[in-house]
Structure formats: structure tokens, C-alpha cells
Design an enzyme around this catalytic site. Structure first.
Site, PDB file in Angstrom:
ATOM      1  N   ASP A 108      -6.571  16.898 -16.068  1.00 31.97           N
ATOM      2  CA  ASP A 108      -6.811  15.502 -16.435  1.00 31.97           C
ATOM      3  C   ASP A 108      -6.382  15.352 -17.895  1.00 31.97           C
ATOM      4  O   ASP A 108      -6.994  15.919 -18.792  1.00 31.97           O
ATOM      5  CB  ASP A 108      -8.309  15.201 -16.238  1.00 31.97           C
ATOM      6  CG  ASP A 108      -8.677  13.755 -16.548  1.00 31.97           C
ATOM      7  OD1 ASP A 108      -7.998  13.143 -17.400  1.00 31.97           O
ATOM      8  OD2 ASP A 108      -9.649  13.254 -15.962  1.00 31.97           O
TER       9      ASP A 108
ATOM     10  N   LYS B  67      -7.564   3.991 -19.533  1.00 30.75           N
ATOM     11  CA  LYS B  67      -7.851   4.297 -20.934  1.00 30.75           C
ATOM     12  C   LYS B  67      -6.623   4.040 -21.806  1.00 30.75           C
ATOM     13  O   LYS B  67      -6.185   2.911 -21.904  1.00 30.75           O
ATOM     14  CB  LYS B  67      -8.380   5.734 -21.028  1.00 30.75           C
ATOM     15  CG  LYS B  67      -9.470   6.068 -19.986  1.00 30.75           C
ATOM     16  CD  LYS B  67     -10.699   5.216 -20.207  1.00 30.75           C
ATOM     17  CE  LYS B  67     -11.874   5.410 -19.271  1.00 30.75           C
ATOM     18  NZ  LYS B  67     -11.772   5.983 -17.975  1.00 30.75           N
TER      19      LYS B  67
ATOM     20  N   TYR C   7     -15.579  14.811 -16.812  1.00 31.15           N
ATOM     21  CA  TYR C   7     -16.086  13.437 -16.715  1.00 31.15           C
ATOM     22  C   TYR C   7     -17.123  13.375 -15.569  1.00 31.15           C
ATOM     23  O   TYR C   7     -16.939  14.023 -14.531  1.00 31.15           O
ATOM     24  CB  TYR C   7     -14.912  12.486 -16.477  1.00 31.15           C
ATOM     25  CG  TYR C   7     -15.344  11.105 -16.102  1.00 31.15           C
ATOM     26  CD1 TYR C   7     -16.136  10.348 -16.959  1.00 31.15           C
ATOM     27  CD2 TYR C   7     -14.981  10.543 -14.880  1.00 31.15           C
ATOM     28  CE1 TYR C   7     -16.564   9.072 -16.605  1.00 31.15           C
ATOM     29  CE2 TYR C   7     -15.392   9.273 -14.527  1.00 31.15           C
ATOM     30  CZ  TYR C   7     -16.189   8.548 -15.389  1.00 31.15           C
ATOM     31  OH  TYR C   7     -16.606   7.303 -15.040  1.00 31.15           O
TER      32      TYR C   7
ATOM     33  N   ARG D 201       0.827  -1.208   0.000  1.00 31.74           N
ATOM     34  CA  ARG D 201       0.000   0.000   0.000  1.00 31.74           C
ATOM     35  C   ARG D 201       0.864   1.262   0.000  1.00 31.74           C
ATOM     36  O   ARG D 201       0.432   2.322  -0.420  1.00 31.74           O
ATOM     37  CB  ARG D 201      -1.001  -0.001   1.178  1.00 31.74           C
ATOM     38  CG  ARG D 201      -1.919   1.212   1.188  1.00 31.74           C
ATOM     39  CD  ARG D 201      -3.241   0.950   1.910  1.00 31.74           C
ATOM     40  NE  ARG D 201      -3.066   0.369   3.221  1.00 31.74           N
ATOM     41  CZ  ARG D 201      -2.600   1.026   4.284  1.00 31.74           C
ATOM     42  NH1 ARG D 201      -2.270   2.287   4.207  1.00 31.74           N
ATOM     43  NH2 ARG D 201      -2.471   0.390   5.439  1.00 31.74           N
TER      44      ARG D 201
HETATM   45  C1  PLP Z   1     -11.531  11.972 -18.577  1.00 31.28           C
HETATM   46  C2  PLP Z   1     -11.704  10.951 -17.499  1.00 31.28           C
HETATM   47  N1  PLP Z   1     -11.139  11.154 -16.295  1.00 31.28           N
HETATM   48  C3  PLP Z   1     -11.273  10.264 -15.286  1.00 31.28           C
HETATM   49  C4  PLP Z   1     -12.015   9.117 -15.441  1.00 31.28           C
HETATM   50  C5  PLP Z   1     -12.162   8.157 -14.302  1.00 31.28           C
HETATM   51  O1  PLP Z   1     -11.235   7.127 -14.410  1.00 31.28           O
HETATM   52  P1  PLP Z   1     -11.436   5.675 -13.763  1.00 31.28           P
HETATM   53  O2  PLP Z   1     -12.645   5.083 -14.381  1.00 31.28           O
HETATM   54  O3  PLP Z   1     -10.147   4.981 -14.095  1.00 31.28           O
HETATM   55  O4  PLP Z   1     -11.591   5.885 -12.293  1.00 31.28           O
HETATM   56  C6  PLP Z   1     -12.601   8.845 -16.678  1.00 31.28           C
HETATM   57  C7  PLP Z   1     -13.381   7.614 -16.880  1.00 31.28           C
HETATM   58  O5  PLP Z   1     -14.040   7.428 -17.881  1.00 31.28           O
HETATM   59  C8  PLP Z   1     -12.453   9.792 -17.732  1.00 31.28           C
HETATM   60  O6  PLP Z   1     -13.031   9.626 -18.948  1.00 31.28           O
END
Ligand code: PLP
Length: 395
Positions: free
Chosen positions: A184, A209, A112, A59
Site C-alpha cells: 500500500d 488521499k 490501516y 463496470r
Molecule cells: C493507508 C491506507 N490504505 C487504505 C485506506 C482505505 O482507503 P479508502 O478509504 O479509499 O477505501 C486508507 C484510508 O484511510 C489508508 O489510510
């Protein structure tokens, strides 16, 4: 050759380490262990007081995680990285690391769905406020912040409508005011965009992704230019909230990263062809893709990105019912949330990834109920276009 002098595609295969590898295997071992043993209590004292960076407990750290973090640090051109169990673990930990009761965070209007929920539903429970603005209008940002604004957080390109925010200009505004800029970078990946080089404090990713690229992992990562911040993020937040990435997932991410450049080039080439095809299609009323010359953010995207990514959103003329016919009749494409996989995925953001948004205000947020988002995969472009031709005929 020094690893730091290597080009992106080489570093995505070789950066980080040297890693523990007693048998000289080509690929790094996966250290599937919860804990690590000590020779004696002197060693315990050295590690526990951070004199030595040997391992204690997964962890906190683990050799497979460390190698992934070092590789991501190199690709984003940062000073350190922390791997997380998911993109959301990375995003929420970074936000909590900068914000305390009484502070507020400024976010772009399209985010998101789960990130929007953290900002608008979770943080306020801790007396942390938020402001939602159109960060594409950088000149309006001074009117969106006050002395309690401690973080500006956005995606560029944003999910799902591909807004492009001028990273450099936001950082120029934020830095002298002591406001942290968190971005992000999931859609662009470090292959197309390296925000730390433009002045951003922390880059977060849903590594689920493109970093993974094969749809078989949920993971996240945060990268920063400040090694002390990374240490605090790791031990005060990731380790204490407990959103640790599994070593097996980190190993799959290392495998995915080897082909990041190869995949992103192919994804983008296909996405450009899809966007151009959709633009000319008589049943399509709008196409959102930063690579199109007529797209609002095209010029800024061209300046801050080396490619435009592979997410394309569009509207069909018949509205929601027509959009449903399109996504309900796919054969090659899959109707699914997520993105960045080899397979082409389609979805209706308002009903799926962005369901938590206030539906009365969708339009204001740059979203509609009938918007279709495609994560363009790396299948043969002729097959992708043939599938589009077939399903659009049903719109
Ligand atoms: C732009 C973006 N940021 C963050 C996330 C969240 O990521 P996770 O599903 O790995 O927690 C997503 C998920 O689709 C996303 O499209």
C-alpha cells in the site's frame, strides 16, 4: 518527445491516451455513461472476445477510467492499472485475487484499520489464515511464513506510526519462494516511492488521499508489472465484485494528479518543519516521522524513498486526556479521519481509524491510545506552527 521519456511532473499532466476528444477540449471529457452501443453483432463479437478493446459497459471499462489507469501506470512505472471505487475495494480485490482457502497472508503489525479488519476478520471466514509480524525485522521473516504463505502485504510508511519496511529485502526473500508482495503506497505516493521498481508485484492506493489531493473523492487503484495479471484483476475481480470507480471520480483524480508533484513537495516541506518543531516542544514526548535522523526507519526510508511524505505522529506528555485537549481545541486544523488533503487534519488513530484493533494489544502493534496523527496540509507553514503552538499550550 515520447511520453515515456517525460519526467514525473510532465507525465502526471500528460501520460496516457490519446483519449477520445472530438471537440479538442484541453481537458478530457467525462464519459458519464453506463453502457456503450455497437454498430452490429460483428463488432459485439470482436469486443466480447477481447479482439478489440472498445468499450461495453462502465463496470468493465470506460474512457475516463482508462485514461486515469494509464496515467497511474506511467507514474508507478508499471504495465497496467485497475481503478476501483475505493482503496478498500482495491486492497480486498487484490488479496482475494492471490489467496484461496488453506493459504495464509503475512502482514506488518501496523496497517490501516479496515485493511487489518479484512485480513483478521474477513479472510478467515474463507479459511484464509494470517500472520502478523514485525516486517521491519526483515531477518525474522523466514520464521513468520510457511509453505502456505502466498502473500506478504504491508504499508511503508505504515499508518499510523510510519514504520518503514525494507521493500527490496522483502521482495528478495519472497520472489524465489513464489510469494506475492503487495504494498500500500498511499502515504508515499509514486512521487516519493515506486515499489514496482524495487520488485513488488502489486501496488495499491487509497486514491482518496494524495492522488486526489482535495478531499472530494473516494477511490482506489492497483498497479502491477504484469499486464495479464491486470487483465484478470480487472475482469475477474473488479468487474465481478463490482467495485468500479465512477468516471466522474476518475476525472477528478486526473485533475488532482496534475499537481501531485507540486503538492507533495509542499506537503513534505511543511511536514519536516512540523516534525522539527514537535521534536523540540517541551510537552511532546515522542515524534514519529521518517525524515527525522533519529527515527528508526530513517536510513531505509532514505534509500527507498525520494522524500519522506507528510504524515507525522506524536505523543504528548500528559497521555490520553492531554491528547484529547489538543485535538478538541483546533481551529485551523480539522479533527477528521482521512489524510492527504490540502487542509491539515488531526486525529487519534486508536479511537478513530484504528478503532478495530485489539485495544489490549495496541502497544505491541506500535500504537497507543494517546497517539496523535497529523496529515500536514499545504497551508502556510507559519500558520500551521502557530496553530500547533496554541493547541500544545493546552496539552
Ligand atoms: C493507508 C491506507 N490504505 C487504505 C485506506 C482505505 O482507503 P479508502 O478509504 O479509499 O477505501 C486508507 C484510508 O484511510 C489508508 O489510510
Amino acid at each position: 518527445m515520447k511520453k515515456s521519456d517525460m519526467k514525473f511532473d510532465t507525465r502526471s499532466i500528460h501520460a496516457g491516451g490519446p483519449h477520445t476528444n472530438p471537440e479538442n477540449a484541453l481537458n478530457p471529457p467525462i464519459f458519464m455513461t453506463s453502457t456503450f452501443t455497437f454498430e452490429n453483432t460483428d463488432k459485439v463479437d470482436a469486443v466480447m472476445s477481447f479482439e478489440s478493446d472498445d468499450y461495453v459497459y462502465t463496470r468493465g471499462n470506460n474512457p475516463t477510467l482508462r485514461l486515469f489507469e494509464e496515467r497511474m501506470t506511467s507514474l508507478e512505472n508499471g504495465k497496467g492499472a485497475v481503478a476501483f471505487a475505493s482503496g478498500m475495494a482495491a486492497i480486498s480485490s487484490v488479496l482475494f485475487s492471490f489467496l484461496k482457502p488453506g493459504d495464509n497472508v503475512l502482514v506488518h503489525k501496523t496497517l490501516y484499520g479496515s485493511s487489518y479488519n479484512v485480513v483478521t476478520k474477513v479472510l478467515p471466514k474463507y479459511d484464509i489464515g494470517y500472520r502478523i509480524g514485525d516486517l521491519e525485522s526483515v531477518e525474522e521473516i523466514p520464521g513468520m511464513v510457511d509453505e502456505n504463505t502466498k502473500v506478504i502485504y504491508f504499508e511503508t510508511p505504515s499508518n499510523p506510526n510510519l514504520s518503514i519496511v525494507d521493500i527490496r529485502k522483502v521482495c528478495e526473500f519472497a520472489r524465489p519462494r513464489g510469494i506475492k508482495v503487495v504494498i500500500d503506497n498511499t502515504f508515499a505516493t509514486p512521487f516519493f516511492q515506486r515499489p514496482l521498481e524495487l520488485g513488488v508485484d502489486v501496488v495499491v492506493h487509497s486514491a482518496t488521499k494524495y492522488i486526489c489531493g482535495h478531499g472530494d473523492v473516494v477511490a482506489g487503484v492497483a498497479v502491477a508489472n504484469d499486464a495479464d495479471y491486470i487483465l484478470s484483476l480487472k475482469f475477474d475481480y473488479m468487474c465481478e465484485f463490482g467495485g468500479v470507480c465512477s468516471p466522474f471520480n476518475a476525472w477528478l483524480l486526473l485533475r488532482g494528479l496534475k499537481t501531485l508533484g507540486v503538492r507533495m513537495r509542499q506537503h513534505e516541506k511543511n511536514a519536516m518543519a512540523v516534525a522539527r518543531y514537535l521534536e523540540k516542544h517541551p510537552k511532546v514526548s515522542q515524534v514519529l516521522y521518517p525524515g527525522l535522523e533519529g527515527f528508526g526507519g530513517h536510513e531505509t526510508a532514505r534509500q527507498q524513498m525520494s522524500g519522506f511524505g507528510a504524515i507525522v505522529s506524536f505523543e504528548v506528555k500528559g497521555g490520553l486526556e492531554a491528547a484529547k485537549r489538543v485535538v478538541n481545541n483546533t481551529e485551523l486544523f480539522q479533527l477528521a479521519v482521512s489524510l492527504g488533503d490540502c487542509e491539515t487534519l488531526v486525529q487519534l488513530p486508536a479511537a478513530m481509524t484504528h478503532r478495530g484493533y485489539d485495544h489490549e494489544r495496541l502497544k505491541e502493534f506500535g500504537l497507543t491510545e494517546s497517539m496523535i496523527r497529523i496529515s500536514v496540509g499545504i497551508e502556510d507553514i507559519e500558520d500551521i506552527l502557530a496553530e500547533l503552538e496554541r493547541i500544545l499550550a493546552l496539552a
